[in-house]
Every structure is written in C-alpha cells, then in structure tokens.
Design a protein around this motif. Structure first.
Motif, PDB file in Angstrom:
ATOM      1  N   ASN A  58       0.316  -1.066  -0.292  1.00  0.00           N
ATOM      2  CA  ASN A  58       0.591   0.199   0.347  1.00  0.00           C
ATOM      3  C   ASN A  58       0.568   1.249  -0.091  1.00  0.00           C
ATOM      4  O   ASN A  58       1.831   0.585  -0.548  1.00  0.00           O
ATOM      5  CB  ASN A  58      -0.405   0.330   1.180  1.00  0.00           C
ATOM      6  CG  ASN A  58      -1.632  -1.095   1.300  1.00  0.00           C
ATOM      7  OD1 ASN A  58      -2.142  -1.496   0.238  1.00  0.00           O
ATOM      8  ND2 ASN A  58      -2.687  -1.431   2.342  1.00  0.00           N
ATOM      9  N   LYS A  78      -1.651   4.152   4.527  1.00  0.00           N
ATOM     10  CA  LYS A  78      -2.132   3.095   4.610  1.00  0.00           C
ATOM     11  C   LYS A  78      -0.983   2.003   4.395  1.00  0.00           C
ATOM     12  O   LYS A  78      -1.115   0.539   4.795  1.00  0.00           O
ATOM     13  CB  LYS A  78      -3.125   2.675   3.790  1.00  0.00           C
ATOM     14  CG  LYS A  78      -4.360   3.598   3.881  1.00  0.00           C
ATOM     15  CD  LYS A  78      -5.535   3.027   2.521  1.00  0.00           C
ATOM     16  CE  LYS A  78      -7.078   3.934   2.202  1.00  0.00           C
ATOM     17  NZ  LYS A  78      -5.784   4.882   1.006  1.00  0.00           N
ATOM     18  N   THR A 105     -10.285   7.306   3.663  1.00  0.00           N
ATOM     19  CA  THR A 105      -8.971   6.791   3.629  1.00  0.00           C
ATOM     20  C   THR A 105      -9.269   5.683   5.251  1.00  0.00           C
ATOM     21  O   THR A 105      -9.991   5.800   6.002  1.00  0.00           O
ATOM     22  CB  THR A 105      -7.889   7.788   4.143  1.00  0.00           C
ATOM     23  OG1 THR A 105      -6.512   7.791   4.123  1.00  0.00           O
ATOM     24  CG2 THR A 105      -7.927   8.884   5.211  1.00  0.00           C
ATOM     25  N   GLN A 106      -8.096   5.917   5.972  1.00  0.00           N
ATOM     26  CA  GLN A 106      -7.863   4.953   7.184  1.00  0.00           C
ATOM     27  C   GLN A 106      -6.908   5.884   8.828  1.00  0.00           C
ATOM     28  O   GLN A 106      -6.284   7.072   8.075  1.00  0.00           O
ATOM     29  CB  GLN A 106      -7.249   4.089   7.607  1.00  0.00           C
ATOM     30  CG  GLN A 106      -6.005   4.184   7.420  1.00  0.00           C
ATOM     31  CD  GLN A 106      -5.315   2.373   6.907  1.00  0.00           C
ATOM     32  OE1 GLN A 106      -6.702   1.893   6.440  1.00  0.00           O
ATOM     33  NE2 GLN A 106      -4.280   2.279   7.360  1.00  0.00           N
TER      34      GLN A 106
END
Lengths: 129, 210
Positions: free
Chosen positions: A54, A58, B14-15
């Motif tokens: 990724n 991420k 997203t995170q």
C-alpha cells in the motif's frame, strides 16, 4: 466545481515524517509500544523486510525473522503510533519487491548480499550526520 | 435551536489511527463553508428556516432570475438548501456556517445519492438467494414466481423484480465524527457514506438516540 482536496494531501497531515528509507531485503529493528496493564514498554522485533504494501497512510511492511528455528512474520502499519522507531541495520540486495521465497530458505541459503549503493552512499550520509 | 445541518462533498475514504493505535476507517467530507443565502420567517412564509448555499458558481453561468435570490454581498452558489431552525434572527445573510458546528465524538446522519448500479437482477438488487448451480438445475439467478394465477390475475404492487439499482437518496444514521478540521472545513466521519467521490452530501446532527 473541481475537488480541491485530495486524499493523499489530507493523509500527509497524519503521516510520520522521520521514517528512514528502507526497502525489501533490508534488515530492520522495529521498536513497538506494548501496553501491559498500566505500564507501557518498548518491544523490539528484528528481521528482514520481505514486503512493503500500500501507499500513503495505509502503508504496511512485513518483517520476517527465524526465532528458535521457527519462522515468525509480523506486519507493521508504517504510520501507526505504536511503531515507535524503525532502525535500518543492514541493507540487502534483492531483485524482487516481495521476497516471499525467503520462507523456503534456511541456513546459508537465506543470506542476502549487501546493496552496493547503500554501502557507498547511504552509510556515508548516515555516518556524516 | 441552532443550525444542525451542513451541505458537503465527499472527498474519499482513508484510515487514521486513534490514540490507542487502532486503525479507524474514515470518510473525508468537505463540509461547508455554507453561506446563509436567505431566510424564511413564520410571519411571511409560514415556517422558520434559513437557506444555505454551498459551492461557488460562475457569475456568467447564473441566470438573471437566479441571481435575484442573492443579496448583493453573496455570490451565486451551486446548491441551495433550506434548513429548519427557530433562531432565524440570530443568523445574518452572508454569514458562514463552518464544519466547527460539529465536535469530535458527536454522531451525525449523512444523506447522499448512492452510486448507480445500472439494471440489476434480483440477487444483487433484493438479496434473493437464487437456485443451485449444479445437480441438473436450470434455475440459477431467476426471480421465480411473481404471483398466483386467476386469483388475483395481476402482479401485486411492490413486487421485488429486476430493475435499476442505486442512484437513490440514501441516509446513513449514527456515524461518529472523528476529526473536525476547521481551517480546511473537513469532517472525518467514521465509516462509509453514500455516493461517489465528489458527490454532494447533507450532514445532519443525528436524529435518533439509538
């Protein structure tokens, strides 16, 4: 109206800035925060990076080590606050970005040559700092 | 009762990591700034509301009758939406309503237009189970019987059948606000919200207590 904001730009604000440059094949020591009850301590995990996955916030990387004859792999989220520090110990020259073939190797076969550019370049920069 | 609603735009997902290092999946929403374009009062219109505008629109592309809605100090907006509020008096035309009306930890309902899925069969559209794939079966993804015979000799209304799916107004309730970025007018909302990236959303303070 065009979208002015993009996800990569927003992610920048949450990303770590001082991540050392490391690649697949490099040997790293990862310092992670571990919570035991109320106490917090640092645990280390040392091994070869076999995969980086990724991008942006991420991103994760997989570290493999052989512990008492048993292969252990851990996946770390690169930007997680629990990953305190990443130390690059040794570079490794590999031709693939995912070196999963390391899982089938043991002993002398599992050695990796040091990267030339790392030997000449990065190390000098690192020592100069 | 202050304004509990904003017009926004979905930026994407997203995170982020919370304090304990756990990953939180978030949707980034550009919420506002919404400008108060007009007011509705009980005396004049029969109800109290404030109309909010979001997104700039080129002057050139605005028709004269449309321009008539705006007072001189407000530029034309892409979208206008009326929001009910009792405190019409406390808002002035041209005032900006920002994402900071929400606080981290609060719950919101998000309304959007879901992604269009085209013409879909009953399995995808209505979660039918379908038939078996093997054992000589010729009944795979069909809807099956849609009614009886001479009685009622018609198909009952609201029968679940294939057809256009998605592209409808969808409300997702009880999503928690994780981060409020006032300077960029961003809301980071936990979980997914309806619609494609760049689509318009309405973000409301949550209705239900559940």
């Amino acid at each position: 109206m065009k979208i002015k904001l993009s996800i990569p730009e927003i992610e920048k604000g949450y990303m770590k800035e001082n991540i050392p440059a490391f690649r697949t094949g490099d040997t790293v020591r990862v310092h992670t925060k571990v919570k035991e009850g109320n106490r917090e301590r640092i645990q280390m995990f040392e091994g070869i990076v076999i995969h980086r996955k990724n991008s942006g916030l991420k991103e994760t990387f997989t570290v493999r080590k052989v512990s008492f004859g048993i292969g252990v792999e851990r996946i770390f989220p690169l930007h997680s606050p629990l990953v305190e520090k990443i130390e690059v110990i040794r570079s490794g020259k590999v031709k693939k970005s995912r070196i999963f073939y390391m899982r089938d190797r043991s002993g002398k076969k599992s050695r990796l040559k040091e990267r030339e550019d790392y030997k000449n370049g990065d190390k000098q920069i690192a020592s100069a700092e | 009762m202050m304004i509990n609603e904003l017009i926004g735009r979905k930026v994407g997902m997203t995170q982020i990591y919370n304090e304990s290092g756990q990953v939180v999946p978030v949707t980034v929403v550009e919420a506002g700034p919404c400008v108060v374009v007009g007011k509705r009062s009980l005396a004049r219109d029969g109800y109290n509301a404030v109309s909010l505008g979001f997104g700039e629109k080129k002057n050139k592309r605005t028709t004269k009758p449309e321009k008539g809605q705006y007072s001189e100090d407000v530029s034309p907006k892409r979208i206008i939406k009326e929001v009910k509020t009792e405190e019409v008096e406390s808002y002035n035309i041209g005032q900006e309503i920002k994402a900071s009306i929400f606080k981290p930890g609060e719950y919101v309902d998000v309304i959007g237009i879901s992604k269009g899925k085209g013409f879909q069969g009953v399995i995808r559209r209505h979660n039918f189970v379908g038939g078996v794939e093997t054992h000589g079966s010729n009944f795979h993804r069909r809807p099956g019987s849609i009614g009886a015979s001479a009685d009622p000799s018609r198909v009952l209304p609201n029968m679940k059948m294939p057809g256009r799916m998605g592209g409808k107004r969808v409300t997702v309730q009880n999503l928690s606000v994780v981060v409020v970025d006032d300077s960029k007018n961003l809301l980071l909302i936990r979980g997914a919200v309806p619609g494609a990236r760049g689509s318009l959303l309405t973000i409301k303070r949550r209705v239900s207590n559940g």
